[in-house]
Design an enzyme around this catalytic site. Structure first.
Site, PDB file in Angstrom:
ATOM      1  CB  SER A 132      -5.057  -7.704  11.775  1.00 35.79           C
ATOM      2  OG  SER A 132      -4.295  -6.617  11.301  1.00 35.79           O
ATOM      3  CE  LYS A 186      -8.151  -7.626   9.875  1.00 33.20           C
ATOM      4  NZ  LYS A 186      -8.347  -7.056   8.548  1.00 33.20           N
ATOM      5  CG  HIS A 189      -7.146  -3.411  12.731  1.00 28.35           C
ATOM      6  ND1 HIS A 189      -6.756  -3.548  11.418  1.00 28.35           N
ATOM      7  CD2 HIS A 189      -6.005  -3.509  13.465  1.00 28.35           C
ATOM      8  CE1 HIS A 189      -5.440  -3.700  11.345  1.00 28.35           C
ATOM      9  NE2 HIS A 189      -4.971  -3.691  12.580  1.00 28.35           N
ATOM     10  CG  ASN A 190      -8.857  -3.567   8.074  1.00 31.29           C
ATOM     11  OD1 ASN A 190      -8.233  -4.006   9.023  1.00 31.29           O
ATOM     12  ND2 ASN A 190      -9.039  -4.264   6.980  1.00 31.29           N
ATOM     13  CD  GLU A 193      -4.352  -1.277   7.634  1.00 34.90           C
ATOM     14  OE1 GLU A 193      -4.251  -1.413   6.396  1.00 34.90           O
ATOM     15  OE2 GLU A 193      -4.602  -2.220   8.411  1.00 34.90           O
TER      16      GLU A 193
END
Length: 481
Positions: A132, A186, A189-190, A193
């Site tokens: 990232s 990940k 995480h997105n 986001e």
């Protein structure tokens, strides 16, 4: 061109991310073999950046593999899906037991689990590594989330930690867990986001439509917030975007940009996976759906003249007070979004048998990645103090902040509703909070409905087991089984 086995790691796929990761490795003292399906990209990298470190250019797959020291470390930076499978099938037959293939793209974690199992059967290590930070992070220090075996991390870990972002001297890289755990984290995480960006966008919209602030004034509000508990990369860049003036028109940049946001799919994956796990990531889901709705131009045009709420504009004094309310609402909603993400990681760990250090996740997200934020230090501290912490609001400091936010948070959502301003992420975060704190939910009625139409049974509060009522039909009294 010939190559000897002198490269510590190889990168195939020299798009922007692959090229910058290769440069990052080289800048940090690692000899890097570089390869691309079209050799022109390899030559271009050598011509433009060859002076930055030791690169070994290879035009064929055989040359590329021959350039790598044992155990070979081969990093794939190509498009997720079929392209990744094709590259794996091209290179795997050239490797030997103990060698490693690392997928640094945004692969779906289920694909990573499948690939890891298949390559493990061939004696190869497969590492799905979430990376990232975009192209700048790839070059100057990303957050790295590798999964795979502990044996592979023993070899790759020092390299990833060296090239990663550093916060207080600590690397933003850590072994996440087995098989697809790295790509799963990940993905989450997105998803966070998406939620973070939507919440910030809703805060901007409310400050503008309710508070009457101009974009440049809102930029100053965000700069002030960035100096406090909301300090983060996304708040920082939001202020820059809002302060920017379009060179062609002289208008605020945000006013000349179409109000339809795209997505690459990782937010959608998060929501789809959350449904499979029955993990209620409602704020992330609403942020994802908000992007989808923004692009429905025909439907929006058809509905544009439908009635909405109206309220008199605020005075400047009232607007300043409202801005303070929005700050509370943004912070509280942000905590909920992150809490949903951490809960989803816990749910996945239980489902897939992963052991994931939740404090380490917070640590590596403090730098390099898009959602880096000052309050991640506190999340790390919370899970360090209690690795079994059920959720962020079970930690006393976060609970106290949510308690302080109650009135302004609710007033912000109510203001949006009264004025007909969409605030789906704010509203979802508050509804999620109220759902989890409620002493009794209407799900009891849902159980009754399901039993009535489908004999699905229900649980009772006063005795164990599954129960069914023989619901009354015309001319027949009700009985309970």
């Amino acid at each position: 061109m010939s190559a000897s086995a002198s490269a510590s790691i190889g990168v195939t796929g020299l798009g922007v991310m692959g090229r910058n990761l290769a440069r990052n490795f080289a800048r940090n003292g690692y000899p890097v073999a570089v390869h691309n399906r079209t050799p022109g990209r390899t030559r271009a990298l050598m011509a433009e950046f060859g002076h930055e470190g030791t690169f070994v250019a290879a035009e064929s797959a055989q040359e590329f593999v021959a350039a790598l020291e044992r155990p070979r470390r081969l990093m794939i930076m190509v498009q997720a899906g079929a392209a990744t499978d094709a590259v794996i099938e091209e290179f795997a037959p050239l490797l030997e037991p103990g060698d490693m293939i690392i997928d640094g793209g945004n692969a779906h974690f289920a694909d990573t689990r499948r690939r890891e199992a298949a390559l493990r059967g061939r004696g190869l290590h497969f590492v799905g590594a979430g990376v990232s930070g975009g192209e700048e992070g790839a070059l100057n220090g990303p957050a790295v989330m590798p999964g795979g075996s502990a044996e592979s991390y023993a070899v790759l870990g020092p390299m990833f930690e060296r090239i990663s972002a550093k916060v207080d001297g600590e690397p933003c890289a850590a072994h996440i867990g087995a098989d697809g755990a790295g790509h799963f984290v990940k993905m989450v995480h997105n998803g966070i986001e998406y939620a973070d960006m939507q919440l910030i966008a809703e805060a901007y919209d409310l400050l503008r439509q309710v508070g009457g602030y101009a974009p440049a004034e809102i930029a100053e509000v965000f700069r002030a917030w960035n100096a406090g508990r909301l300090g983060s990369y996304l708040i920082e860049i939001t202020a820059e975007v809002l302060a920017h003036t379009d060179a062609a028109t002289g208008r605020p940049f945000v006013d000349v940009v179409a109000d339809a946001a795209g997505q690459k799919g990782t937010g959608r994956w998060t929501v789809q996976t959350a449904l499979d796990l029955a993990s209620p990531v409602t704020t992330i889901a609403q942020a994802t759906f908000a992007r989808a709705a923004s692009g429905r131009t025909a439907l929006r045009a058809a509905y544009a003249d439908l009635p909405g709420g109206t309220t008199a504009p605020l005075s400047r004094t009232e607007a300043a007070r409202f801005a303070s309310q929005v700050e509370h609402a943004l912070y509280a909603s942000k905590v909920i979004a992150y809490d949903q993400g951490w809960t989803m990681i816990q749910d996945a760990a239980a489902e897939y048998g992963w052991t994931i250090d939740l404090a380490a996740v917070a640590r590596i997200w403090r730098g390099g990645c898009i959602i880096r934020a000052s309050f991640l230090d506190r999340i790390r501290a919370a899970y360090t103090a209690d690795p079994e912490l059920v959720g962020l609001l079970a930690e006393k400091e976060f609970a106290a902040e949510i308690a302080d936010a109650q009135v302004p948070w609710r007033e912000t959502v109510a203001s949006a509703a009264r004025r007909g301003i969409p605030a789906p992420a704010f509203s979802a975060a508050l509804a999620h909070y109220d759902t989890l704190r409620a002493h009794r939910l209407p799900a009891a009625l849902l159980q009754g409905q399901r039993d009535y139409f489908g004999a699905h049974t229900y649980q009772r509060v006063d005795r164990p087991g599954a129960h069914h009522t023989q619901w009354a039909q015309p001319g027949r009294p009700e009985t309970t089984a």
